[in-house]
Design an enzyme around this catalytic site. Structure first.
Site, PDB file in Angstrom:
ATOM      1  N   LEU A  24      46.322  43.519  37.668  1.00  0.00           N
ATOM      2  CA  LEU A  24      46.242  44.749  36.886  1.00  0.00           C
ATOM      3  C   LEU A  24      47.452  45.630  37.174  1.00  0.00           C
ATOM      4  O   LEU A  24      47.697  45.993  38.327  1.00  0.00           O
ATOM      5  CB  LEU A  24      44.947  45.498  37.203  1.00  0.00           C
ATOM      6  CG  LEU A  24      43.657  44.723  36.964  1.00  0.00           C
ATOM      7  CD1 LEU A  24      42.448  45.554  37.369  1.00  0.00           C
ATOM      8  CD2 LEU A  24      43.549  44.270  35.522  1.00  0.00           C
ATOM      9  N   GLY A  81      41.107  38.884  45.344  1.00  0.00           N
ATOM     10  CA  GLY A  81      41.164  40.031  46.237  1.00  0.00           C
ATOM     11  C   GLY A  81      41.885  41.149  45.516  1.00  0.00           C
ATOM     12  O   GLY A  81      42.617  40.907  44.553  1.00  0.00           O
ATOM     13  N   GLY A  82      41.674  42.382  45.962  1.00  0.00           N
ATOM     14  CA  GLY A  82      42.336  43.507  45.316  1.00  0.00           C
ATOM     15  C   GLY A  82      42.115  43.473  43.824  1.00  0.00           C
ATOM     16  O   GLY A  82      41.000  43.365  43.340  1.00  0.00           O
ATOM     17  N   ASP A  83      43.224  43.516  43.076  1.00  0.00           N
ATOM     18  CA  ASP A  83      43.145  43.499  41.614  1.00  0.00           C
ATOM     19  C   ASP A  83      43.681  42.186  41.046  1.00  0.00           C
ATOM     20  O   ASP A  83      44.165  42.145  39.925  1.00  0.00           O
ATOM     21  CB  ASP A  83      43.905  44.694  41.032  1.00  0.00           C
ATOM     22  CG  ASP A  83      45.389  44.665  41.363  1.00  0.00           C
ATOM     23  OD1 ASP A  83      45.762  44.109  42.411  1.00  0.00           O
ATOM     24  OD2 ASP A  83      46.181  45.197  40.561  1.00  0.00           O
ATOM     25  N   GLU A  84      43.575  41.119  41.831  1.00  0.00           N
ATOM     26  CA  GLU A  84      44.027  39.797  41.393  1.00  0.00           C
ATOM     27  C   GLU A  84      42.841  38.929  40.980  1.00  0.00           C
ATOM     28  O   GLU A  84      41.885  38.779  41.735  1.00  0.00           O
ATOM     29  CB  GLU A  84      44.795  39.080  42.508  1.00  0.00           C
ATOM     30  CG  GLU A  84      46.141  39.685  42.811  1.00  0.00           C
ATOM     31  CD  GLU A  84      46.894  38.851  43.822  1.00  0.00           C
ATOM     32  OE1 GLU A  84      48.129  38.821  43.727  1.00  0.00           O
ATOM     33  OE2 GLU A  84      46.265  38.237  44.705  1.00  0.00           O
TER      34      GLU A  84
END
Length: 171
Positions: A58, A98-101
């Site tokens: 994102l 993880g995160g925005d992946e």
């Protein structure tokens, strides 16, 4: 004894869910994604077919987390996950690394046009506005695509190429 076995089965299922599913979005985690992709590639070494791997990230997600807080960021991640899931078939695999992946694995692909349509849907659907705490937020994903066997014959190469394509798209 039956009660003990039922409890044990419930516990095993719960542990499997914790191991393979992201608690925030409900999507698969990296562990399941890597294992599943490896199995698919092993299968397709014997049986002709292609596998498409999409990497999504994102754009400007950190700004949303910084400006609106982590709770708003979490709500956004859940909604993005739901929207990505709505763009693919039930048989396809969507994971949050993880995160925005995020990653998407498309199996049993019959045409390049289908892959293009899915990619276009994935790019446009998450880009629609989101309402977070009565604030309209727009976010767009960057996407990188690699195909088995053309872009890699093993998990590492396929993942590296999809990741590189995503960063190229970001630029």
């Amino acid at each position: 004894h039956i009660r003990d076995i039922n409890q044990q089965i419930k516990l095993q299922n719960r542990l499997k869910q914790l191991a393979y599913n992201d608690p925030l979005t409900g999507l698969y985690k990296r562990t399941y994604f890597m294992s599943h992709l490896k199995q698919l590639l092993q299968y397709h070494q014997q049986t002709p077919g292609s596998v498409v791997l999409m990497f999504l990230d994102l754009d400007q997600f950190k700004k949303i987390n910084d400006n609106l807080g982590h709770k708003a960021g979490d709500i956004l991640l859940c909604e993005v996950a739901r929207r990505i899931r709505s763009c693919v078939r039930d048989s396809d695999t969507v994971a949050r690394l993880g995160g925005d992946e995020f990653t998407v694995i498309l199996e049993d692909i019959t045409s390049a046009q289908y892959v293009g349509r899915v990619a276009e849907n994935i790019l446009s659907t998450p880009a629609l506005p989101y309402m977070l705490d009565n604030i309209e937020v727009n976010i767009s994903p960057s996407i990188g695509i690699s195909l088995y066997p053309a872009d890699g014959r093993d998990v590492d190469m396929l993942v590296r190429n999809a990741d590189a394509a995503m960063y190229y798209a970001k630029g």
